[in-house]
Design a protein around this motif. Sequence first.
Motif, mmCIF file in Angstrom:
data_model
loop_
_atom_site.group_PDB
_atom_site.id
_atom_site.type_symbol
_atom_site.label_atom_id
_atom_site.label_comp_id
_atom_site.label_asym_id
_atom_site.label_seq_id
_atom_site.Cartn_x
_atom_site.Cartn_y
_atom_site.Cartn_z
ATOM 1 N N GLY A 1 0.758 -1.242 0.000
ATOM 2 C CA GLY A 1 0.000 0.000 0.000
ATOM 3 C C GLY A 1 0.788 1.292 0.000
ATOM 4 O O GLY A 1 0.282 2.310 0.463
ATOM 5 N N THR A 2 1.991 1.295 -0.554
ATOM 6 C CA THR A 2 2.779 2.527 -0.543
ATOM 7 C C THR A 2 2.308 3.557 -1.573
ATOM 8 O O THR A 2 2.725 4.691 -1.509
ATOM 9 N N GLY A 3 1.501 3.157 -2.510
ATOM 10 C CA GLY A 3 1.086 4.075 -3.563
ATOM 11 C C GLY A 3 1.862 3.856 -4.841
ATOM 12 O O GLY A 3 1.328 4.038 -5.933
ATOM 13 N N THR B 1 10.656 3.555 1.944
ATOM 14 C CA THR B 1 9.676 4.594 1.670
ATOM 15 C C THR B 1 9.006 5.070 2.946
ATOM 16 O O THR B 1 8.461 4.273 3.708
ATOM 17 N N GLY B 2 9.035 6.381 3.156
ATOM 18 C CA GLY B 2 8.361 6.980 4.296
ATOM 19 C C GLY B 2 6.903 7.252 3.986
ATOM 20 O O GLY B 2 6.427 7.009 2.874
ATOM 21 N N PRO B 3 6.168 7.777 4.957
ATOM 22 C CA PRO B 3 4.732 8.005 4.780
ATOM 23 C C PRO B 3 4.388 8.996 3.675
ATOM 24 O O PRO B 3 3.297 8.946 3.115
ATOM 25 N N ASP B 4 5.313 9.883 3.335
ATOM 26 C CA ASP B 4 5.044 10.865 2.285
ATOM 27 C C ASP B 4 5.528 10.411 0.907
ATOM 28 O O ASP B 4 5.484 11.166 -0.055
ATOM 29 N N HIS C 1 14.822 7.671 5.416
ATOM 30 C CA HIS C 1 16.125 7.994 6.000
ATOM 31 C C HIS C 1 17.020 8.646 4.937
ATOM 32 O O HIS C 1 17.985 8.041 4.484
ATOM 33 N N PRO C 2 16.702 9.881 4.530
ATOM 34 C CA PRO C 2 17.485 10.512 3.468
ATOM 35 C C PRO C 2 18.958 10.649 3.855
ATOM 36 O O PRO C 2 19.277 10.971 4.999
ATOM 37 N N GLY D 1 12.271 8.619 -7.316
ATOM 38 C CA GLY D 1 11.768 9.024 -6.011
ATOM 39 C C GLY D 1 12.770 9.888 -5.265
ATOM 40 O O GLY D 1 13.981 9.765 -5.435
ATOM 41 N N GLU D 2 12.248 10.739 -4.426
ATOM 42 C CA GLU D 2 13.040 11.720 -3.695
ATOM 43 C C GLU D 2 13.895 11.080 -2.599
ATOM 44 O O GLU D 2 13.371 10.443 -1.687
ATOM 45 N N GLY D 3 15.219 11.222 -2.712
ATOM 46 C CA GLY D 3 16.140 10.847 -1.647
ATOM 47 C C GLY D 3 16.529 9.391 -1.554
ATOM 48 O O GLY D 3 17.256 8.995 -0.644
#
Length: 132
Positions: free
Chosen positions: A10-12, A37-40, A45-46, A115-117
């Motif tokens: 369910g991460t999107g 993957t974080g919630p956003d 952990h960038p 994806g970011e980071g």
Amino acid sequence: MAELQRVTDGTGWEASAGYSRAARAGCCIAVSGTTDTGPDGTAAHPGDTHAQAAAALRRAVAAAEALGVGLEQVLRTRLLLAPGADWEGAARAHAEVLGAVAPANTTLFVAGLIGEGFLVEVELDACTGPAS
């Protein structure tokens, strides 16, 4: 032909790209490229290769376990590292999570990850069948 089972987390990413976190056909389990993957939707952990690798490996193992695979049945892993990633940190995380199993592994530097980071993406294959 064996029934195909799938699991999502369910991460999107799965819904938007049309894939499952992991799939199983018979004794073969394949876990898709998995990140920390974080919630956003960005890296949880960038800038921390070790933390990203450990978290991604734990998520990949959890996806395989959801399809009935034990840790000892992990056959192969792939670590994809973005530019600037610390390969030694990723290798250390791999040893911490899977060292007792010692699956076949390939670690590669790639041009970049989506994806970011994200510094690390993990793929995992497992087999539930007998060795002989």
